[in-house]
Scaffold this motif. Structure first.
Motif, PDB file in Angstrom:
ATOM      1  N   ALA A  33      32.108  25.148 103.117  1.00 28.89           N
ATOM      2  CA  ALA A  33      33.155  26.349 102.365  1.00 28.89           C
ATOM      3  C   ALA A  33      32.590  25.432 100.945  1.00 28.89           C
ATOM      4  CB  ALA A  33      34.406  26.112 102.358  1.00 28.89           C
ATOM      5  N   ALA A  80      37.841  26.434 100.284  1.00 35.00           N
ATOM      6  CA  ALA A  80      37.126  27.320  99.805  1.00 35.00           C
ATOM      7  C   ALA A  80      36.160  26.547  98.958  1.00 35.00           C
ATOM      8  CB  ALA A  80      38.911  28.311  99.277  1.00 35.00           C
ATOM      9  N   GLY A 135      37.848  35.286  93.492  1.00 34.97           N
ATOM     10  CA  GLY A 135      39.115  35.408  94.702  1.00 34.97           C
ATOM     11  C   GLY A 135      38.914  36.986  95.213  1.00 34.97           C
ATOM     12  N   GLU A 136      39.043  37.178  96.552  1.00 34.62           N
ATOM     13  CA  GLU A 136      39.064  37.739  97.206  1.00 34.62           C
ATOM     14  C   GLU A 136      40.366  38.978  97.397  1.00 34.62           C
ATOM     15  OE1 GLU A 136      37.122  39.798 101.629  1.00 34.62           O
ATOM     16  OE2 GLU A 136      38.081  37.115 101.294  1.00 34.62           O
ATOM     17  N   THR A 157      38.415  32.306  96.193  1.00 33.75           N
ATOM     18  CA  THR A 157      37.294  32.339  97.475  1.00 33.75           C
ATOM     19  C   THR A 157      35.891  31.069  97.084  1.00 33.75           C
ATOM     20  OG1 THR A 157      36.219  34.172  96.823  1.00 33.75           O
ATOM     21  CG2 THR A 157      37.620  33.838  99.294  1.00 33.75           C
ATOM     22  N   HIS A 163      33.660  40.445  99.179  1.00 30.93           N
ATOM     23  CA  HIS A 163      34.404  39.668 100.093  1.00 30.93           C
ATOM     24  C   HIS A 163      33.117  38.496  99.647  1.00 30.93           C
ATOM     25  CE1 HIS A 163      36.041  42.471 102.865  1.00 30.93           C
ATOM     26  NE2 HIS A 163      34.931  43.713 102.565  1.00 30.93           N
ATOM     27  N   ALA A 185      42.172  26.991  98.937  1.00 25.60           N
ATOM     28  CA  ALA A 185      43.188  28.229  98.594  1.00 25.60           C
ATOM     29  C   ALA A 185      44.014  28.954  99.221  1.00 25.60           C
ATOM     30  CB  ALA A 185      42.220  28.944  99.783  1.00 25.60           C
ATOM     31  N   ALA A 234      31.613  34.871  98.332  1.00 29.79           N
ATOM     32  CA  ALA A 234      32.133  33.969  99.690  1.00 29.79           C
ATOM     33  C   ALA A 234      32.054  32.171  99.149  1.00 29.79           C
ATOM     34  CB  ALA A 234      30.844  33.496 100.345  1.00 29.79           C
TER      35      ALA A 234
END
Length: 383
Positions: free
Chosen positions: A262, A304, A364-365, A351, A178, A318, A180
């Protein structure tokens, strides 16, 4: 060792920068006036100029004069006062690099070395008596023709190799799910992971984990670095200025200064935040309250990430899978953009974004929420 022309009106500046250049292995030729600097350059074959903006000297006009006299020689400008708009203006008139204060040997080395790498090459024409058209002349002509053909072939191979290297895109799976955000401190990429409330310092060479820092009372969502500090943003919008030490020691907190953050970026003078909910860019003065100097509407789809590449701000969208560039003096409208085809399949959602001085990186997630996150090093783009 290269001879560097050092133009600074104040003797203290010449002495300080001269010592730094000496420590880096260069020979500094100090001058207080333009005429002296030009004379040194002609007599001692200097490879680059380093001049100081401020202290009674106008680097903008001096840069123009130096480039007019020596068009192929790089000019590096050392600012006495942090001013992003001033740096941009100097780059526009031809400065190869701009060094912001406080001056350090590391910053000076990077700027001077980059300037020397892109130094031009002068061409001269020499006349000679014509050769008689003997067999030797014809043999020489054939040899030159063959050499030219081999040279063209070599250039084509070199160009093909450069194109292949530029087209290479590297991807790595990360030990998190995850992510961020992403930030670069000059040596390592710092991955922000909100689920485990952690920061991971990654090697840009092989993405090996160098450092892991867990936070117990905060959920980080963004980070950025300045020469003196590390800045982080928590999920509740609190901005924290930290020491660049092993413990990420907090120095100051700014409650709710960056709501719905963000992305976070520092342009050398101002701190910028990107509000995902309001879809606005905010320009902050680095004072006791992180005062908002201006707010600009962001016209993308799903913000993002935010990063400063030394000249411009870039935002990551994103939804559109795209980077958009914004000029510092007109951040309300994007100047241009770069698509990110690495996310075209839709398996990963970008992200975070960072810039290492040469290339963009994104994290990236996985869309399924279970697969490892992915780090992407993008090919270098001409800007």
């Amino acid at each position: 060792m290269a001879a560097i022309g050092l133009l600074a009106k104040e003797a203290a500046d010449r002495e300080l920068l001269g010592l730094m250049l000496g420590e880096l292995g260069h020979r500094a030729e100090g001058a207080g006036r333009l005429e002296e600097a030009l004379e040194f350059a002609r007599e001692r074959r200097t490879k680059a100029f380093l001049l100081v903006d401020g202290g009674g000297a106008d680097a903008e006009s001096l840069t123009r004069e130096l480039i007019r006299a020596f068009p192929l020689m790089p000019v590096v400008v050392a600012l006495k006062v942090r001013d992003a708009s001033r740096a941009v203006a100097l780059m526009r008139v031809g400065a190869a690099e701009v060094v912001a204060p406080p001056w350090t040997p590391e910053d000076l080395k990077a700027s001077v070395s980059k300037g020397l790498r892109f130094q031009g090459t002068a061409l001269s024409v020499a006349s000679s008596a014509p050769l008689s058209r003997s067999p030797i002349w014809y043999a020489l002509a054939v040899g030159l023709f063959l050499a030219a053909g081999l040279g063209v072939a070599s250039l084509k191979r070199a160009e093909a190799n450069r194109a292949a290297a530029a087209a290479r895109v590297d991807r790595w799976e990360l030990p998190v799910r995850h992510p961020a955000g992403l930030a670069f401190d000059g040596k390592s990429l710092w991955l922000v992971e909100w689920f485990t409330q952690s920061f991971y310092a990654l090697s840009p060479d092989d993405t090996a984990v160098r450092i892991v820092r867990h936070l117990t009372a905060e959920t980080p969502v963004a980070a950025a670095f300045t020469a003196e500090a590390m800045w982080t943003v928590s999920a509740d919008g609190t901005v924290i200025r930290r020491m660049r030490d092993d413990k990420m020691t907090p120095l100051a907190r700014y409650a709710k200064a960056a709501p719905n953050c963000a992305g976070l970026a520092f342009d050398g003078l101002y701190l910028w935040t990107l509000d995902a909910r309001a879809k606005v860019l905010r320009k902050h003065l680095v004072d006791r309250e992180l005062s908002v100097l201006a707010t600009y509407r962001w016209r993308g789809s799903k913000p993002a990430g935010l990063v400063f590449d030394g000249r411009s701000l870039w935002t990551l969208d994103a939804a559109d899978r795209r980077l958009a560039r914004y000029a510092l003096d007109r951040p309300e409208e994007p100047v241009d953009g770069i698509p990110l085809p690495e996310y075209a399949e839709g398996d990963y959602i970008p992200t975070g974004v960072s810039w290492d001085g040469a290339r963009f990186w994104t994290v990236g997630e996985a869309k399924d929420g279970r697969s490892p996150a992915r780090l992407v090093r993008h090919k270098e783009e001409a800007r």
